[in-house]
Scaffold this motif. Structure first.
Motif, PDB file in Angstrom:
ATOM      1  N   LEU A  64      66.253  27.908  85.557  1.00 25.03           N
ATOM      2  CA  LEU A  64      65.315  27.287  86.490  1.00 25.03           C
ATOM      3  C   LEU A  64      65.329  25.797  86.049  1.00 25.03           C
ATOM      4  N   HIS A  65      64.997  25.196  84.864  1.00 24.90           N
ATOM      5  CA  HIS A  65      64.941  24.022  84.317  1.00 24.90           C
ATOM      6  C   HIS A  65      66.071  23.117  84.792  1.00 24.90           C
ATOM      7  N   LEU A  66      67.313  23.927  84.316  1.00 26.55           N
ATOM      8  CA  LEU A  66      68.630  23.127  84.757  1.00 26.55           C
ATOM      9  C   LEU A  66      68.859  22.907  86.083  1.00 26.55           C
ATOM     10  N   TYR A  67      68.524  23.926  86.938  1.00 31.83           N
ATOM     11  CA  TYR A  67      68.894  23.894  88.273  1.00 31.83           C
ATOM     12  C   TYR A  67      68.029  22.386  88.800  1.00 31.83           C
ATOM     13  N   GLN A  68      66.684  22.406  88.429  1.00 32.51           N
ATOM     14  CA  GLN A  68      65.771  21.531  88.815  1.00 32.51           C
ATOM     15  C   GLN A  68      66.501  19.869  88.408  1.00 32.51           C
ATOM     16  N   PHE A  69      66.989  20.093  87.115  1.00 33.39           N
ATOM     17  CA  PHE A  69      67.468  18.783  86.487  1.00 33.39           C
ATOM     18  C   PHE A  69      68.628  18.174  87.294  1.00 33.39           C
ATOM     19  N   ARG A  70      69.197  19.385  87.692  1.00 26.80           N
ATOM     20  CA  ARG A  70      70.722  18.976  88.403  1.00 26.80           C
ATOM     21  C   ARG A  70      70.465  18.592  89.782  1.00 26.80           C
ATOM     22  N   ASN A  71      69.360  19.122  90.582  1.00 29.14           N
ATOM     23  CA  ASN A  71      69.213  18.910  91.966  1.00 29.14           C
ATOM     24  C   ASN A  71      68.217  18.239  92.341  1.00 29.14           C
ATOM     25  N   ASN A  72      67.164  17.764  91.536  1.00 25.38           N
ATOM     26  CA  ASN A  72      66.091  17.118  91.745  1.00 25.38           C
ATOM     27  C   ASN A  72      64.972  17.996  92.669  1.00 25.38           C
ATOM     28  N   ILE A  73      65.244  19.299  92.637  1.00 23.02           N
ATOM     29  CA  ILE A  73      64.207  20.018  93.486  1.00 23.02           C
ATOM     30  C   ILE A  73      64.231  21.287  92.730  1.00 23.02           C
ATOM     31  N   PRO A  74      63.090  21.991  92.781  1.00 19.10           N
ATOM     32  CA  PRO A  74      62.827  23.504  91.949  1.00 19.10           C
ATOM     33  C   PRO A  74      63.420  24.591  93.015  1.00 19.10           C
ATOM     34  N   LEU A  75      63.515  25.700  92.484  1.00 16.44           N
ATOM     35  CA  LEU A  75      63.965  26.796  93.175  1.00 16.44           C
ATOM     36  C   LEU A  75      62.703  27.371  93.882  1.00 16.44           C
ATOM     37  N   SER A  76      62.907  27.824  95.052  1.00 10.47           N
ATOM     38  CA  SER A  76      61.480  28.682  95.480  1.00 10.47           C
ATOM     39  C   SER A  76      61.491  29.971  94.707  1.00 10.47           C
ATOM     40  N   THR A  77      60.264  30.683  95.067  1.00  8.12           N
ATOM     41  CA  THR A  77      59.951  31.688  94.354  1.00  8.12           C
ATOM     42  C   THR A  77      60.709  32.993  94.946  1.00  8.12           C
ATOM     43  N   ALA A  78      61.246  32.905  96.150  1.00 12.37           N
ATOM     44  CA  ALA A  78      62.199  34.043  96.711  1.00 12.37           C
ATOM     45  C   ALA A  78      63.582  33.692  95.927  1.00 12.37           C
ATOM     46  N   ALA A  79      63.954  32.467  95.871  1.00 15.96           N
ATOM     47  CA  ALA A  79      65.292  32.335  95.263  1.00 15.96           C
ATOM     48  C   ALA A  79      65.439  32.390  93.718  1.00 15.96           C
ATOM     49  N   THR A  80      64.291  32.376  93.098  1.00 21.60           N
ATOM     50  CA  THR A  80      64.083  32.622  91.765  1.00 21.60           C
ATOM     51  C   THR A  80      64.099  34.009  91.671  1.00 21.60           C
ATOM     52  N   ALA A  81      63.551  34.920  92.258  1.00 22.79           N
ATOM     53  CA  ALA A  81      63.466  36.238  92.363  1.00 22.79           C
ATOM     54  C   ALA A  81      64.989  36.939  92.717  1.00 22.79           C
ATOM     55  N   ASN A  82      65.550  36.223  93.636  1.00 16.23           N
ATOM     56  CA  ASN A  82      66.837  36.738  93.705  1.00 16.23           C
ATOM     57  C   ASN A  82      68.054  36.490  92.762  1.00 16.23           C
ATOM     58  N   PHE A  83      67.805  35.219  92.260  1.00 17.92           N
ATOM     59  CA  PHE A  83      68.698  34.921  90.956  1.00 17.92           C
ATOM     60  C   PHE A  83      68.325  35.798  89.866  1.00 17.92           C
ATOM     61  N   THR A  84      67.111  36.061  89.528  1.00 23.80           N
ATOM     62  CA  THR A  84      66.825  37.049  88.604  1.00 23.80           C
ATOM     63  C   THR A  84      67.339  38.450  88.818  1.00 23.80           C
TER      64      THR A  84
END
Length: 212
Positions: A64-84
């Motif tokens: 999650l930290h890597l995604y935010q660092f690369r894209n300058n935006i955090p994943l939503s809760t739903a996106a995080t749940a789907n990734f997990t």
């Protein structure tokens, strides 16, 4: 004998878990934090094999930290749940993680949400849930007492009722619990519930006897 509890309220979510690190008949420690703060507005309560639990939750957090660092935006809760869920499903066919997860988060556009993800990558959005042996007692209490418009105090009181029932009914009950909350202000620790040998009324009675 792990227990993880999650509840969604009016504009927040609460996740609670025991703090025992247990192997076989041994209790190694009673201050293990099983509710990880993934980022500023997400919590992940996990139960399962200690090594899998620690490794997988840290893996999700760092991604999650890597995604935010690369894209300058955090994943939503739903996106995080789907990734997990996707990572658990991928691992299931290679080297499975024996870990069960309650993922809670707060998004400005949708509010608070809670997701149930088990070790075989079963995935559901829920309003209340529990994992571990404590779930046998908590789920019925939640069915009876839960309301979608609960305040923070009411939700924490429901969690306290679940903890009390676990300590009363479970043959080898965890001693201590940690409660965390996520809302528009962010994810943070709300309270800890430590086991005491004497209930408050007994302690008061003993104090009155000594005073007399």
């Amino acid at each position: 004998m792990e227990c993880v509890i999650g509840v969604v309220g009016r504009d927040f979510a609460v996740v609670a878990a025991d703090t025992s690190a247990v192997q076989s008949i041994l209790v190694h420690k009673t201050d293990e934090d099983k509710v990880m703060v993934l980022d500023s507005h997400k919590l992940m309560g996990a139960s399962g094999e200690p090594g899998d639990r620690v490794q997988f939750t840290e893996f999700i957090q760092k991604n999650l930290h890597l995604y935010q660092f690369r894209n300058n935006i955090p994943l939503s809760t739903a996106a995080t749940a789907n990734f997990t869920r996707g990572e658990l499903a991928t691992a299931l066919r290679k080297n499975p993680y024996h870990v069960n997860i309650l993922l809670a988060g707060y998004d400005s556009d949708v509010g608070a949400s809670l997701y149930y993800i088990d070790y075989i990558a079963t995935f559901h959005k829920i309003e209340k849930g529990a994992f571990g042996y404590g779930s046998y007692f908590c789920l019925s209490l939640m069915d009876k007492l839960y309301r979608p418009d609960m305040s923070v105090e009411e939700a924490v009181d429901l969690v306290d009722k679940c903890i009390k029932e676990i300590r009363l009914r479970l043959v080898v009950a965890p001693q201590n619990f940690i409660i965390k909350i996520v809302d528009k202000e962010g994810a943070r620790e709300y309270a800890r519930r430590a086991y005491t040998d004497s209930p408050p009324e007994a302690a008061t009675s003993e104090a009155a006897t000594v005073a007399a």
